[in-house]
Design a protein around this motif. Structure first.
Motif, PDB file in Angstrom:
ATOM      1  N   LEU A 113     -10.628 -13.119   8.806  1.00 50.37           N
ATOM      2  CA  LEU A 113     -10.291 -13.122   7.383  1.00 50.37           C
ATOM      3  C   LEU A 113     -11.010 -12.026   6.584  1.00 50.37           C
ATOM      4  O   LEU A 113     -10.376 -11.355   5.767  1.00 50.37           O
ATOM      5  N   PRO A 114     -12.315 -11.802   6.781  1.00 50.96           N
ATOM      6  CA  PRO A 114     -12.949 -10.677   6.066  1.00 50.96           C
ATOM      7  C   PRO A 114     -12.345  -9.325   6.417  1.00 50.96           C
ATOM      8  O   PRO A 114     -12.246  -8.442   5.557  1.00 50.96           O
ATOM      9  N   CYS A 115     -11.900  -9.166   7.662  1.00 49.49           N
ATOM     10  CA  CYS A 115     -11.268  -7.916   8.070  1.00 49.49           C
ATOM     11  C   CYS A 115      -9.943  -7.706   7.345  1.00 49.49           C
ATOM     12  O   CYS A 115      -9.651  -6.609   6.848  1.00 49.49           O
ATOM     13  N   LEU A 116      -9.138  -8.759   7.260  1.00 52.18           N
ATOM     14  CA  LEU A 116      -7.859  -8.662   6.544  1.00 52.18           C
ATOM     15  C   LEU A 116      -8.075  -8.431   5.052  1.00 52.18           C
ATOM     16  O   LEU A 116      -7.349  -7.663   4.413  1.00 52.18           O
ATOM     17  N   PHE A 117      -9.079  -9.100   4.500  1.00 51.79           N
ATOM     18  CA  PHE A 117      -9.386  -8.930   3.080  1.00 51.79           C
ATOM     19  C   PHE A 117      -9.824  -7.497   2.787  1.00 51.79           C
ATOM     20  O   PHE A 117      -9.455  -6.915   1.760  1.00 51.79           O
ATOM     21  N   ALA A 118     -10.605  -6.911   3.703  1.00 50.03           N
ATOM     22  CA  ALA A 118     -11.036  -5.520   3.523  1.00 50.03           C
ATOM     23  C   ALA A 118      -9.849  -4.568   3.569  1.00 50.03           C
ATOM     24  O   ALA A 118      -9.769  -3.605   2.786  1.00 50.03           O
ATOM     25  N   LYS A 119      -8.906  -4.826   4.452  1.00 51.81           N
ATOM     26  CA  LYS A 119      -7.731  -3.962   4.554  1.00 51.81           C
ATOM     27  C   LYS A 119      -6.860  -4.052   3.301  1.00 51.81           C
ATOM     28  O   LYS A 119      -6.139  -3.105   2.962  1.00 51.81           O
ATOM     29  N   SER A 120      -6.919  -5.174   2.602  1.00 52.10           N
ATOM     30  CA  SER A 120      -6.099  -5.319   1.400  1.00 52.10           C
ATOM     31  C   SER A 120      -6.579  -4.417   0.267  1.00 52.10           C
ATOM     32  O   SER A 120      -5.867  -4.252  -0.731  1.00 52.10           O
ATOM     33  N   SER A 121      -7.765  -3.818   0.391  1.00 49.42           N
ATOM     34  CA  SER A 121      -8.294  -2.964  -0.681  1.00 49.42           C
ATOM     35  C   SER A 121      -7.409  -1.755  -0.934  1.00 49.42           C
ATOM     36  O   SER A 121      -7.439  -1.180  -2.029  1.00 49.42           O
ATOM     37  N   THR A 122      -6.612  -1.353   0.036  1.00 46.65           N
ATOM     38  CA  THR A 122      -5.764  -0.172  -0.126  1.00 46.65           C
ATOM     39  C   THR A 122      -4.564  -0.428  -1.033  1.00 46.65           C
ATOM     40  O   THR A 122      -3.890   0.516  -1.455  1.00 46.65           O
ATOM     41  N   ALA A 123      -4.290  -1.701  -1.349  1.00 53.09           N
ATOM     42  CA  ALA A 123      -3.091  -2.031  -2.133  1.00 53.09           C
ATOM     43  C   ALA A 123      -3.386  -2.300  -3.598  1.00 53.09           C
ATOM     44  O   ALA A 123      -2.461  -2.381  -4.408  1.00 53.09           O
ATOM     45  N   TYR A 124      -4.659  -2.434  -3.988  1.00 53.48           N
ATOM     46  CA  TYR A 124      -4.982  -2.851  -5.348  1.00 53.48           C
ATOM     47  C   TYR A 124      -4.780  -1.752  -6.386  1.00 53.48           C
ATOM     48  O   TYR A 124      -4.302  -1.998  -7.488  1.00 53.48           O
TER      49      TYR A 124
ATOM     50  N   PHE B 295     -12.705  -2.477  -4.709  1.00 56.37           N
ATOM     51  CA  PHE B 295     -13.059  -1.949  -3.379  1.00 56.37           C
ATOM     52  C   PHE B 295     -14.312  -2.616  -2.835  1.00 56.37           C
ATOM     53  O   PHE B 295     -14.346  -3.076  -1.684  1.00 56.37           O
ATOM     54  N   LEU B 296     -15.360  -2.685  -3.650  1.00 55.46           N
ATOM     55  CA  LEU B 296     -16.628  -3.246  -3.179  1.00 55.46           C
ATOM     56  C   LEU B 296     -16.511  -4.732  -2.867  1.00 55.46           C
ATOM     57  O   LEU B 296     -17.045  -5.203  -1.851  1.00 55.46           O
ATOM     58  N   SER B 297     -15.807  -5.485  -3.713  1.00 55.90           N
ATOM     59  CA  SER B 297     -15.681  -6.921  -3.476  1.00 55.90           C
ATOM     60  C   SER B 297     -14.829  -7.227  -2.254  1.00 55.90           C
ATOM     61  O   SER B 297     -15.084  -8.207  -1.540  1.00 55.90           O
ATOM     62  N   SER B 298     -13.824  -6.405  -1.980  1.00 55.93           N
ATOM     63  CA  SER B 298     -12.976  -6.661  -0.814  1.00 55.93           C
ATOM     64  C   SER B 298     -13.694  -6.335   0.493  1.00 55.93           C
ATOM     65  O   SER B 298     -13.376  -6.922   1.536  1.00 55.93           O
TER      66      SER B 298
ATOM     67  N   THR C  31       0.828  -1.211   0.000  1.00 58.20           N
ATOM     68  CA  THR C  31       0.000   0.000   0.000  1.00 58.20           C
ATOM     69  C   THR C  31       0.854   1.250   0.000  1.00 58.20           C
ATOM     70  O   THR C  31       0.634   2.183  -0.792  1.00 58.20           O
ATOM     71  N   ILE C  32       1.856   1.293   0.867  1.00 56.81           N
ATOM     72  CA  ILE C  32       2.687   2.494   0.987  1.00 56.81           C
ATOM     73  C   ILE C  32       3.534   2.699  -0.255  1.00 56.81           C
ATOM     74  O   ILE C  32       3.606   3.811  -0.805  1.00 56.81           O
ATOM     75  N   LEU C  33       4.182   1.626  -0.754  1.00 57.88           N
ATOM     76  CA  LEU C  33       5.021   1.768  -1.942  1.00 57.88           C
ATOM     77  C   LEU C  33       4.185   2.131  -3.174  1.00 57.88           C
ATOM     78  O   LEU C  33       4.544   3.030  -3.948  1.00 57.88           O
ATOM     79  N   GLY C  34       3.071   1.431  -3.362  1.00 57.13           N
ATOM     80  CA  GLY C  34       2.250   1.673  -4.537  1.00 57.13           C
ATOM     81  C   GLY C  34       1.646   3.062  -4.566  1.00 57.13           C
ATOM     82  O   GLY C  34       1.752   3.789  -5.570  1.00 57.13           O
TER      83      GLY C  34
END
Length: 303
Positions: A246-257, A217-220, A3-6
């Motif tokens: 797991l849903p919480c971690l998946f939601a947080k991954s939305s910032t990296a896509y 964003f919506l799917s995550s 997230t930070i690098l991208g």
């Protein structure tokens, strides 16, 4: 790290090309800022709590974490909604009207998005709704499970769900369906695909990029929303900790896509990222996509 690098690469590219930046692209900048804000303000505390196997800090840090998550989450959602509306307006406007969306207009819209998000984030602090720990105990959010027998909490959840999730999501879907229909009708009028103007191809590519960002964003966040609403109408103890984690971690991954989507669809962004890597002293083997007659060999950049 992703997230930070991208998103840092996105912001660095924006700063470098600030004079060439178009007004709708400011919403992309705002989305990158929201993703960076979430990563910097929340993830270190969550990672440290995970290593500690328990939440670090007391109630104050829990409220801070939940507030930041709600603020940046609503900001991202409303930014995607604004992107969809502006892309719909640009696609369905004539060339003479497409320039009416000025940078001042977009800046005012971004300011409204942040004020709207901040309002919803501070409402639980003012007594409407609650913040509390997640069922698995290493992060905090809206206290979904405390809303069983509370009309105050249930009214907050219902209002937030309608105004911050359902209406923006329906707006996004409606705008992109309208764009898809407009593009379909335009392509029907052009029999030969090779004669499609470059501007139309660029418009299609930009629309597809915006659609993928919104879908990502919506799917995550959908699994997290489903688990959260389950805890409203049923006890959160009925769910295993891993089911809520797991849903919480998946939601947080939305910032990296998003940076990866930009990299796939934007030739300018790819070139700027390669330049940034060279400035950092990394060696990049770059095979140009242009014809081999102009570039017969690979160009090797070394910092």
């Amino acid at each position: 790290i992703l997230t930070i690098l991208g998103n840092s690469a996105v912001l660095a590219t924006v700063v470098k090309r600030s004079s060439l930046l178009k007004s709708p692209e400011l919403l992309t900048v705002n989305l990158a800022v929201a993703d960076m804000g979430m990563a910097l303000s929340m993830y270190p505390l969550a990672i440290a709590s995970a290593w500690n196997h328990a939440w670090l800090g007391g109630d104050a840090s829990c409220v801070y974490y939940a507030l930041m998550g709600f603020l940046f989450g609503v900001c991202s959602m409303m930014t995607l909604c604004a992107m969809a509306v502006i892309r719909f307006l640009v696609t369905n406007s004539s060339k003479s009207n497409s320039h009416r969306i000025t940078k001042n207009t977009v800046c005012i819209l971004i300011a409204f998005i942040w004020l709207y998000s901040l309002l919803w984030a501070i409402l639980p602090l003012l007594g409407w709704g609650y913040y509390g720990p997640e069922p698995f105990g290493i992060s905090c959010t809206i206290a979904w499970s405390q809303f069983h027998n509370s009309s105050n909490g249930f009214s907050f959840i219902l209002s937030m769900f309608l105004l911050c999730t359902v209406l923006p999501a329906l707006t996004i879907v409606a705008c992109y369906l309208g764009i898809a229909w407009k593009v379909h009708k335009a392509y029907q009028e052009i029999q030969n695909i090779d004669r499609i103007p470059n501007a139309a191809k660029l418009e299609r590519k930009l629309t597809l990029m915006a659609v993928l960002i919104s879908v990502g964003f919506l799917s995550s966040w959908t699994p997290y929303a489903a688990a959260s609403f389950w805890s409203i109408f049923s006890s959160s103890a009925s769910l295993q900790p891993v089911v809520t984690l797991l849903p919480c971690l998946f939601a947080k991954s939305s910032t990296a896509y998003n940076p990866f989507i930009y990299y796939l669809f934007s030739k300018t962004f790819r070139c700027e990222v390669r330049k940034l890597r060279c400035c950092c002293g990394w060696r990049v083997h770059y095979f140009s996509s242009e014809s081999s007659a102009e570039h017969p060999v690979a160009t090797v950049w070394s910092g």
